[in-house]
Design a protein around this motif. Structure first.
Motif, mmCIF file in Angstrom:
data_model
loop_
_atom_site.group_PDB
_atom_site.id
_atom_site.type_symbol
_atom_site.label_atom_id
_atom_site.label_comp_id
_atom_site.label_asym_id
_atom_site.label_seq_id
_atom_site.Cartn_x
_atom_site.Cartn_y
_atom_site.Cartn_z
ATOM 1 N N LEU A 60 -1.251 5.351 -3.131
ATOM 2 C CA LEU A 60 -0.334 4.411 -2.909
ATOM 3 C C LEU A 60 1.022 4.930 -2.552
ATOM 4 C CD1 LEU A 60 -1.416 2.259 -5.957
ATOM 5 C CD2 LEU A 60 -1.711 1.729 -3.495
ATOM 6 N N GLN A 61 1.929 4.236 -1.887
ATOM 7 C CA GLN A 61 3.379 4.795 -1.826
ATOM 8 C C GLN A 61 4.187 3.521 -1.800
ATOM 9 O OE1 GLN A 61 3.147 6.868 1.977
ATOM 10 N NE2 GLN A 61 3.021 4.705 3.277
ATOM 11 N N ARG A 62 5.596 3.715 -2.114
ATOM 12 C CA ARG A 62 6.460 2.776 -2.116
ATOM 13 C C ARG A 62 7.060 2.518 -0.598
ATOM 14 N NH1 ARG A 62 7.590 -0.537 -6.518
ATOM 15 N NH2 ARG A 62 6.966 0.565 -8.046
ATOM 16 N N ALA A 63 7.250 1.065 -0.356
ATOM 17 C CA ALA A 63 7.829 0.616 0.641
ATOM 18 C C ALA A 63 8.766 -0.427 0.337
ATOM 19 C CB ALA A 63 6.766 0.092 1.746
ATOM 20 N N GLY A 64 10.342 0.113 0.148
ATOM 21 C CA GLY A 64 10.931 -0.858 -0.629
ATOM 22 C C GLY A 64 10.892 -1.194 -2.051
ATOM 23 N N ARG A 65 10.471 -2.286 -2.131
ATOM 24 C CA ARG A 65 10.213 -2.974 -3.643
ATOM 25 C C ARG A 65 8.688 -3.171 -3.753
ATOM 26 N NH1 ARG A 65 14.888 -7.662 -4.969
ATOM 27 N NH2 ARG A 65 16.585 -6.331 -4.962
ATOM 28 N N VAL B 274 4.684 -1.960 -3.103
ATOM 29 C CA VAL B 274 3.670 -0.806 -2.941
ATOM 30 C C VAL B 274 2.456 -0.942 -2.155
ATOM 31 C CG1 VAL B 274 2.116 0.645 -4.302
ATOM 32 C CG2 VAL B 274 3.875 -0.595 -5.564
ATOM 33 N N VAL B 275 2.507 0.072 -1.073
ATOM 34 C CA VAL B 275 1.573 -0.300 0.004
ATOM 35 C C VAL B 275 0.734 0.923 -0.132
ATOM 36 C CG1 VAL B 275 2.972 -1.357 1.313
ATOM 37 C CG2 VAL B 275 3.111 1.198 1.568
ATOM 38 N N PRO B 276 -0.544 0.999 0.508
ATOM 39 C CA PRO B 276 -1.521 1.979 0.842
ATOM 40 C C PRO B 276 -1.078 3.308 1.451
ATOM 41 C CG PRO B 276 -2.442 0.051 1.501
ATOM 42 C CD PRO B 276 -1.033 -0.202 1.564
ATOM 43 N N ALA B 277 -1.177 4.329 1.015
ATOM 44 C CA ALA B 277 -0.702 5.643 1.750
ATOM 45 C C ALA B 277 -2.174 5.873 2.675
ATOM 46 C CB ALA B 277 -0.576 6.764 0.731
ATOM 47 N N GLU B 278 -1.878 6.909 3.539
ATOM 48 C CA GLU B 278 -2.913 7.156 4.348
ATOM 49 C C GLU B 278 -4.168 7.249 3.904
ATOM 50 O OE1 GLU B 278 -3.678 10.272 7.993
ATOM 51 O OE2 GLU B 278 -1.913 10.446 6.783
ATOM 52 N N ALA B 279 -4.249 7.998 2.933
ATOM 53 C CA ALA B 279 -5.710 7.996 2.265
ATOM 54 C C ALA B 279 -6.076 6.670 1.676
ATOM 55 C CB ALA B 279 -5.829 9.181 1.233
ATOM 56 N N GLY B 280 -5.286 6.005 1.027
ATOM 57 C CA GLY B 280 -5.628 4.497 0.744
ATOM 58 C C GLY B 280 -6.229 3.438 1.691
ATOM 59 N N LEU B 281 -5.446 3.758 2.928
ATOM 60 C CA LEU B 281 -5.905 2.973 4.076
ATOM 61 C C LEU B 281 -7.421 3.267 4.346
ATOM 62 C CD1 LEU B 281 -2.679 2.547 6.269
ATOM 63 C CD2 LEU B 281 -3.808 0.969 5.141
ATOM 64 N N ALA B 282 -7.656 4.562 4.202
ATOM 65 C CA ALA B 282 -8.840 5.227 4.684
ATOM 66 C C ALA B 282 -10.129 4.587 3.947
ATOM 67 C CB ALA B 282 -8.923 6.871 4.849
ATOM 68 N N ILE B 283 -9.624 4.544 2.826
ATOM 69 C CA ILE B 283 -10.873 4.281 1.645
ATOM 70 C C ILE B 283 -10.977 2.598 1.430
ATOM 71 C CG2 ILE B 283 -10.521 6.355 0.661
ATOM 72 C CD1 ILE B 283 -9.500 4.678 -1.796
#
Length: 301
Positions: free
Chosen positions: A48-53, A55-64
């Motif tokens: 996970l990573q922050r995008a403004g306020r 929380v969105v998937p990071a690259e590995a999060g999107l992959a799984i």
């Protein structure tokens, strides 16, 4: 790997924040964050990573994410199939905004009375997105506006309510022709990205009306409040109450006949989920009261 940690990850992605996901899973934010950290350590990558306020998937999060959702769905189906003590487990239900306050509370009350062991998780959204999530298997069933296109053979539909289009005007403009009002007064448009908004746009084109557009909104409650404040008139479906409190509005019937907005339930014929969906439908339909809302009434909620 503890599947509860995967569930926590998916919940954060769907809710967009640690706090909202924690409420959904009945955890503290700290406990949920610890689950995510443990899962990231086990997989060896940030998920996970922050995008403004948000929380969105990071690259590995999107992959799984797709495989995590599939694994959790299969696990849920396995648990439901193994249950012998009546209908239990989790039903994932989507609902449009007016359904959340109008039709859905009665449906859920009937379900809770008949199926106390069934846990229903409700996801809000717009009809097009919710329909896509049903088809993708992310939701078991959704309360949406019936799409204009034919549903695929793998989907079923049950109508709950028909909502005719009305001209929504301040009470002070009573006794006037609705077409004249829609042409003369500032116009608050129901968002054309919404399936219900497309019905309103179709009516304007068929009636050859060119309104003086002021705003375009996707929230019917907000449109009602703005009309009450004298900011304009609108063309909307006569959605299921409750409406915002303290408004003085008129619902004017329209001269031309067009199809109403049809609100109902859509689901897929997934054999693994058939029992739990069928159990939800029986008490739901008994509790619902389909019908066409009246027009020409003053709203003074």
């Amino acid at each position: 790997m503890d599947t509860r940690f995967l569930e926590s990850f998916v919940a954060v992605v769907e809710e967009g924040s640690i706090a909202a996901a924690a409420r959904r899973l009945h955890l503290t934010p700290a406990a949920l964050a610890q689950r995510i950290q443990t899962l990231e350590a086990e997989l060896g990558a940030p998920l996970l990573q922050r995008a403004g306020r948000a929380v969105v998937p990071a690259e590995a999060g999107l992959a799984i994410l797709p495989r995590a959702r599939l694994l959790l769905r299969d696990l849920r189906d396995l648990r439901d199939s193994a249950s012998e003590s009546g209908v239990s487990g989790e039903l994932r239900l989507g609902a449009i905004a007016t359904g959340l306050t109008g039709l859905l509370p009665g449906l859920l009350a009937a379900v809770a009375a008949r199926l106390p062991q069934l846990e229903v998780h409700v996801s809000p959204g717009i009809s097009s997105d919710l329909y896509g999530r049903v088809v993708a298997g992310e939701l078991d069933i959704a309360l949406i506006v019936q799409p204009e296109f034919a549903l695929p053979k793998g989907c079923d539909w049950r109508l709950l309510r028909e909502e005719p289009l009305i001209a929504l005007v301040p009470a002070s403009l009573g006794g006037q022709d609705p077409h004249a009002l829609l042409s003369r007064e500032p116009f608050i448009r129901y968002d054309r990205q919404q399936w219900g908004g497309r019905l309103a746009d179709r009516y304007l084109r068929e009636a050859r009306l060119r309104p003086r557009e002021r705003f375009e909104l996707d929230a019917l409650d907000a449109i009602a409040v703005m009309v009450d404040r004298g900011l304009g008139v609108s063309l909307v479906p006569d959605w299921a109450p409750p409406w915002p409190a303290g408004l003085s509005l008129l619902k004017l019937p329209l001269p031309l006949q067009v199809p109403p907005r049809r609100v109902g339930l859509v689901w897929t014929r997934n054999p693994a989920r058939a029992r739990i969906v069928r159990a939800f439908l029986d008490p739901s339909i008994a509790a619902s009261r389909p019908g066409i809302a009246g027009a020409g009434n003053t709203v003074e909620a």
